[in-house]
Every structure is written in C-alpha cells, then in structure tokens.
Design a protein around this motif. Structure first.
Motif, PDB file in Angstrom:
ATOM      1  N   LEU A 294      45.672  23.708  39.072  1.00 27.95           N
ATOM      2  CA  LEU A 294      44.459  24.468  38.789  1.00 27.95           C
ATOM      3  C   LEU A 294      43.914  24.019  37.436  1.00 27.95           C
ATOM      4  N   THR A 295      42.619  23.754  37.377  1.00 29.58           N
ATOM      5  CA  THR A 295      41.975  23.372  36.115  1.00 29.58           C
ATOM      6  C   THR A 295      41.433  24.625  35.447  1.00 29.58           C
ATOM      7  N   VAL A 296      41.864  24.867  34.214  1.00 31.48           N
ATOM      8  CA  VAL A 296      41.489  26.094  33.502  1.00 31.48           C
ATOM      9  C   VAL A 296      41.108  25.744  32.073  1.00 31.48           C
ATOM     10  N   PRO A 297      40.393  26.637  31.372  1.00 35.02           N
ATOM     11  CA  PRO A 297      40.174  26.433  29.941  1.00 35.02           C
ATOM     12  C   PRO A 297      41.523  26.365  29.221  1.00 35.02           C
ATOM     13  N   MET A 298      41.609  25.534  28.177  1.00 35.41           N
ATOM     14  CA  MET A 298      42.901  25.311  27.521  1.00 35.41           C
ATOM     15  C   MET A 298      43.154  26.337  26.420  1.00 35.41           C
ATOM     16  N   ASN A 299      43.101  27.624  26.813  1.00 37.56           N
ATOM     17  CA  ASN A 299      43.359  28.726  25.892  1.00 37.56           C
ATOM     18  C   ASN A 299      44.014  29.862  26.669  1.00 37.56           C
ATOM     19  N   ALA A 300      44.297  30.973  25.983  1.00 33.56           N
ATOM     20  CA  ALA A 300      44.992  32.078  26.636  1.00 33.56           C
ATOM     21  C   ALA A 300      44.194  32.643  27.805  1.00 33.56           C
ATOM     22  N   ARG A 301      42.883  32.675  27.671  1.00 32.77           N
ATOM     23  CA  ARG A 301      42.044  33.168  28.774  1.00 32.77           C
ATOM     24  C   ARG A 301      42.213  32.270  30.003  1.00 32.77           C
ATOM     25  N   GLY A 302      42.323  30.971  29.774  1.00 32.89           N
ATOM     26  CA  GLY A 302      42.561  30.062  30.886  1.00 32.89           C
ATOM     27  C   GLY A 302      43.874  30.355  31.574  1.00 32.89           C
ATOM     28  N   GLY A 303      44.903  30.729  30.789  1.00 32.53           N
ATOM     29  CA  GLY A 303      46.182  31.092  31.377  1.00 32.53           C
ATOM     30  C   GLY A 303      46.077  32.346  32.229  1.00 32.53           C
ATOM     31  N   GLU A 304      45.298  33.303  31.779  1.00 31.61           N
ATOM     32  CA  GLU A 304      45.092  34.522  32.558  1.00 31.61           C
ATOM     33  C   GLU A 304      44.397  34.203  33.879  1.00 31.61           C
ATOM     34  N   LEU A 305      43.342  33.409  33.818  1.00 29.59           N
ATOM     35  CA  LEU A 305      42.613  33.050  35.038  1.00 29.59           C
ATOM     36  C   LEU A 305      43.515  32.302  36.013  1.00 29.59           C
ATOM     37  N   GLY A 306      44.271  31.344  35.492  1.00 31.52           N
ATOM     38  CA  GLY A 306      45.144  30.564  36.359  1.00 31.52           C
ATOM     39  C   GLY A 306      46.239  31.400  36.983  1.00 31.52           C
ATOM     40  N   ALA A 307      46.862  32.273  36.185  1.00 33.99           N
ATOM     41  CA  ALA A 307      47.933  33.110  36.714  1.00 33.99           C
ATOM     42  C   ALA A 307      47.409  34.064  37.770  1.00 33.99           C
ATOM     43  N   ASN A 308      46.248  34.647  37.549  1.00 34.54           N
ATOM     44  CA  ASN A 308      45.662  35.536  38.556  1.00 34.54           C
ATOM     45  C   ASN A 308      45.386  34.796  39.859  1.00 34.54           C
ATOM     46  N   ALA A 309      44.938  33.545  39.741  1.00 33.05           N
ATOM     47  CA  ALA A 309      44.693  32.750  40.944  1.00 33.05           C
ATOM     48  C   ALA A 309      46.001  32.483  41.697  1.00 33.05           C
ATOM     49  N   LEU A 310      47.066  32.187  40.961  1.00 29.90           N
ATOM     50  CA  LEU A 310      48.358  31.950  41.608  1.00 29.90           C
ATOM     51  C   LEU A 310      48.888  33.226  42.258  1.00 29.90           C
ATOM     52  N   LEU A 311      48.773  34.356  41.570  1.00 29.95           N
ATOM     53  CA  LEU A 311      49.308  35.613  42.086  1.00 29.95           C
ATOM     54  C   LEU A 311      48.521  36.131  43.271  1.00 29.95           C
ATOM     55  N   SER A 312      47.300  35.654  43.450  1.00 31.28           N
ATOM     56  CA  SER A 312      46.490  36.096  44.595  1.00 31.28           C
ATOM     57  C   SER A 312      46.965  35.464  45.902  1.00 31.28           C
ATOM     58  N   GLN A 313      47.800  34.446  45.813  1.00 34.05           N
ATOM     59  CA  GLN A 313      48.326  33.797  47.007  1.00 34.05           C
ATOM     60  C   GLN A 313      49.500  34.599  47.562  1.00 34.05           C
ATOM     61  N   GLN A 314      49.799  34.414  48.833  1.00 39.90           N
ATOM     62  CA  GLN A 314      50.906  35.128  49.450  1.00 39.90           C
ATOM     63  C   GLN A 314      52.226  34.718  48.802  1.00 39.90           C
ATOM     64  N   ALA A 315      53.083  35.696  48.586  1.00 41.28           N
ATOM     65  CA  ALA A 315      54.308  35.468  47.835  1.00 41.28           C
ATOM     66  C   ALA A 315      55.155  34.359  48.444  1.00 41.28           C
ATOM     67  N   GLY A 316      55.215  34.254  49.750  1.00 39.81           N
ATOM     68  CA  GLY A 316      56.053  33.242  50.379  1.00 39.81           C
ATOM     69  C   GLY A 316      55.479  31.845  50.345  1.00 39.81           C
ATOM     70  N   GLN A 317      54.206  31.728  49.913  1.00 41.23           N
ATOM     71  CA  GLN A 317      53.543  30.413  49.934  1.00 41.23           C
ATOM     72  C   GLN A 317      53.185  29.904  48.536  1.00 41.23           C
ATOM     73  N   ARG A 318      53.162  30.795  47.573  1.00 43.62           N
ATOM     74  CA  ARG A 318      52.724  30.375  46.252  1.00 43.62           C
ATOM     75  C   ARG A 318      53.856  29.674  45.497  1.00 43.62           C
ATOM     76  N   ALA A 319      53.476  28.974  44.444  1.00 42.11           N
ATOM     77  CA  ALA A 319      54.450  28.294  43.595  1.00 42.11           C
ATOM     78  C   ALA A 319      55.391  29.316  42.962  1.00 42.11           C
ATOM     79  N   THR A 320      56.633  28.897  42.753  1.00 44.21           N
ATOM     80  CA  THR A 320      57.605  29.769  42.097  1.00 44.21           C
ATOM     81  C   THR A 320      57.762  29.426  40.618  1.00 44.21           C
ATOM     82  N   ALA A 321      57.105  28.354  40.185  1.00 40.40           N
ATOM     83  CA  ALA A 321      57.174  27.948  38.774  1.00 40.40           C
ATOM     84  C   ALA A 321      55.864  27.268  38.412  1.00 40.40           C
ATOM     85  N   VAL A 322      55.542  27.321  37.121  1.00 40.39           N
ATOM     86  CA  VAL A 322      54.282  26.728  36.668  1.00 40.39           C
ATOM     87  C   VAL A 322      54.492  25.999  35.345  1.00 40.39           C
TER      88      VAL A 322
END
Length: 346
Positions: A231-259
């Motif tokens: 995922l391409t995100v801004p290189m700051n804490a806000r970018g981390g929030e956006l990216g993590a929310n995008a990952l968590l929106s995926q189904q638990a059995g299909q999403r990445a387990t590490a980042v």
C-alpha cells in the motif's frame, strides 16, 4: 563584454564597484565571486579568469570588512533534508552539526519536503550566501542542480543516496539489505502473508526497501504476487493510520499477518491504529519499522525496526565536505541492522 559603470551619486563621487557589479559583469553568482576571492582553487579555470577580468575592468578592490564577512560565510555549510518532522533526518542534521562544530563551522538547515523546486530554491540561496559546501538528501534520483553546483566550485556531498556520478561524494545505507532483513525476520516468525506500507516509488529508498522485501519472499519460495501486499501511503504517522485501517478492513483470514513500514513514523501510526481497534501487536499484526529513531524502543509496544546510523550519516558527510580540495570523490555505504523488539516477538 562591456560593463555598465557603477552609478555616480549626486555628490559627483563615483560609486565604488561592488562584488555584485563584478558578478553581473562576469555573469556568475555572488558566491562564485566570493570563491574566486577566498577559495580560488574551487573555481573552474575559465570561470575564474572571467571573474578576474571583471575585477580588473571595474578596478574592484574588496572592502576589508566585507571580506571578513565573506570569509565568515565560507565557514557555513548548507544542508537540505526531506522532512524536518521526521526524527531520523533531525539526527542526521545533528551528526552534521556535531562534526562541523569541531572545526568551527556552522550549519544552515532546510527541508525540501520532497519537492525538487524547493530543493533548487534552497541551493540557490546557499550559493548566494557563499556557503563552503552543501550536504543534501536529494528529493529525486536526478541530481542535475547539485552536479551543476559542484561544477561551479561548491563542494557537494549526497546523503542517503549512493552517488549516480563518480565525481560527487556520497554517504548512504544499503536499503535493499534493510528491507530483506525485515522480511526475513518476519518469515522466521512464521509469517507467510506480509504487507508493506510504503512511500511513492519515485523515492529511491522506497524502491530499494520494497526490492529487499520481495527478494526475501522469493528466496523463501513464496510468490510476491500472492504473499505480498503493498500500500502506498504518506510517509508519516497519518500514512500509517490510513494503511493500517486499509489492512484491517480485509477479512481476518485473508489479510497480511505482518507489515513492514517504510519508516518509523508510518509504523507509529500503524501500531496506534491496531491498538485502538482492540487488536494485539504482534498477535494480530506484527509490525516492523525502519530507521530505529529514538522513540522506537520507548513505545507501549516497543517497535522492531531496521536501524540506520543516522548520526554517523551526518558526521561522515561533514568529514567528506571538510576534506582538502582536489581529493577524489568517495562513496560510503553503511550496512543496516535489525533491532528486534516486542512488536514482532512479543
């Protein structure tokens, strides 16, 4: 070349030619004239001859007080980093300053915010102030403005980028190795679906770190097309929030387990978001940062991170700038180091 004579004031006394008059006649910057006066060995012969001819034509005599000011300005180094809000770059600047102070040099610091236009603007400003050299984290791979500055006799050192030309010194870190270390660690912990919160591929560090991660996956027999999610995100804490929310929106059995995060600021935002969602780090999502800035080990969940020698990057750049003129360019590359903490091995 025909010069315009300095204007004559109302009292009838001709105005004394200034360094600006010389620069205009020679068609160079004021900083170049200052270099001819104070550090002629740093100016190309043809340019130096043109400035000397202008000095003779205008009967220019340096004012002793002004000359002292120019000499003082020459004890100044200009530096441009990408982002002053990122502790990594502040530590690089601290390394520069600490080393420069040992030889009574001062640091003039600016941030490009990743803009080539801002970078060029600050370079012009530094040259006009007659700095004795520049240390720059380039905003892009092309270094045309910096190469031109070096050709005009201003010492240039690239930071956080291996020099693309042999004539310019640089000090950098092997970011391909760093990305590989981060992914290999996660693979060793049993993770087979790895995400990366990355910056834009126009930034070479982002490309290198991605290459390191995907090469580790391939070496482990995993197909990045299946096992890797970027995922391409801004290189700051806000970018981390956006990216993590995008990952968590995926189904638990299909999403990445590490980042793997492109830097610790992104990792900070991602870690905070996962925790606020009521999930566990590293149980639900393991997180690796990059840079190992000062706060990484002080978080509620201490952050695993790829350490880069930020202070050493700055001090080495200063060492290269302060070498005597005429020495060959040097390209220094430091290895990164993985620091494992609770965010991946809790």
């Amino acid at each position: 070349m025909t010069a315009q004579a300095p204007t004559t004031p109302p009292n009838g006394v001709p105005r004394r030619a200034s360094v600006i008059d010389v620069a205009r006649l020679a068609e160079v910057s004021v900083g170049t004239v200052s270099n001819v006066l104070n550090r002629p060995e740093r100016v190309a012969a043809a340019t130096r001859s043109r400035v000397e001819a202008a000095i003779e034509q205008l009967n220019f005599v340096p004012n002793s007080a002004a000359r002292q000011l120019r000499v003082g300005a020459a004890k100044m180094v200009g530096s441009i980093v990408l982002d002053l809000a990122n502790p990594f770059f502040m530590e690089v600047a601290r390394g520069l300053q600490d080393r420069l102070e040992l030889d009574d040099w001062a640091l003039m610091l600016a941030a490009s915010d990743g803009s080539p236009e801002r970078e060029a603007q600050f370079l012009r400003m530094f040259e006009q102030h007659g700095v004795g050299g520049v240390a720059v984290v380039p905003s892009q791979d092309r270094i045309d403005e910096l190469a031109a500055l070096a050709e005009r006799g201003v010492p240039v050192v690239l930071m956080d980028l291996a020099s693309p030309v042999p004539e310019i010194s640089s000090v950098a870190v092997d970011d391909v190795a760093g990305g590989r270390m981060a992914a290999q660690h996660l693979l060793s912990m049993g993770h087979e679906r790895i995400a990366m919160l990355n910056g834009p591929h126009t930034v070479h560090q982002c490309r290198d770190r991605r290459e390191g991660v995907t090469s580790a996956l391939r070496a482990a027999g995993l197909d990045p097309a299946v096992a890797f999610h970027e995922l391409t995100v801004p290189m700051n804490a806000r970018g981390g929030e956006l990216g993590a929310n995008a990952l968590l929106s995926q189904q638990a059995g299909q999403r990445a387990t590490a980042v793997v995060c492109v830097n610790d600021m992104v990792a900070l935002g991602a870690l905070r978001t996962v925790r606020l969602a009521g999930l566990d780090v590293p149980g639900d999502l393991a997180i690796v940062g990059y840079d190992d800035v000062a706060f990484a080990g002080e978080l509620l969940v201490p952050l695993s991170s790829v350490r880069r020698p930020s202070h050493t990057l700055g001090s080495t750049a200063a060492d290269l700038l302060l070498r005597p003129p005429g020495q060959e360019a040097v390209q220094v590359v430091y290895p990164p180091q993985l620091v494992v903490r609770a965010s991946t091995a809790g």
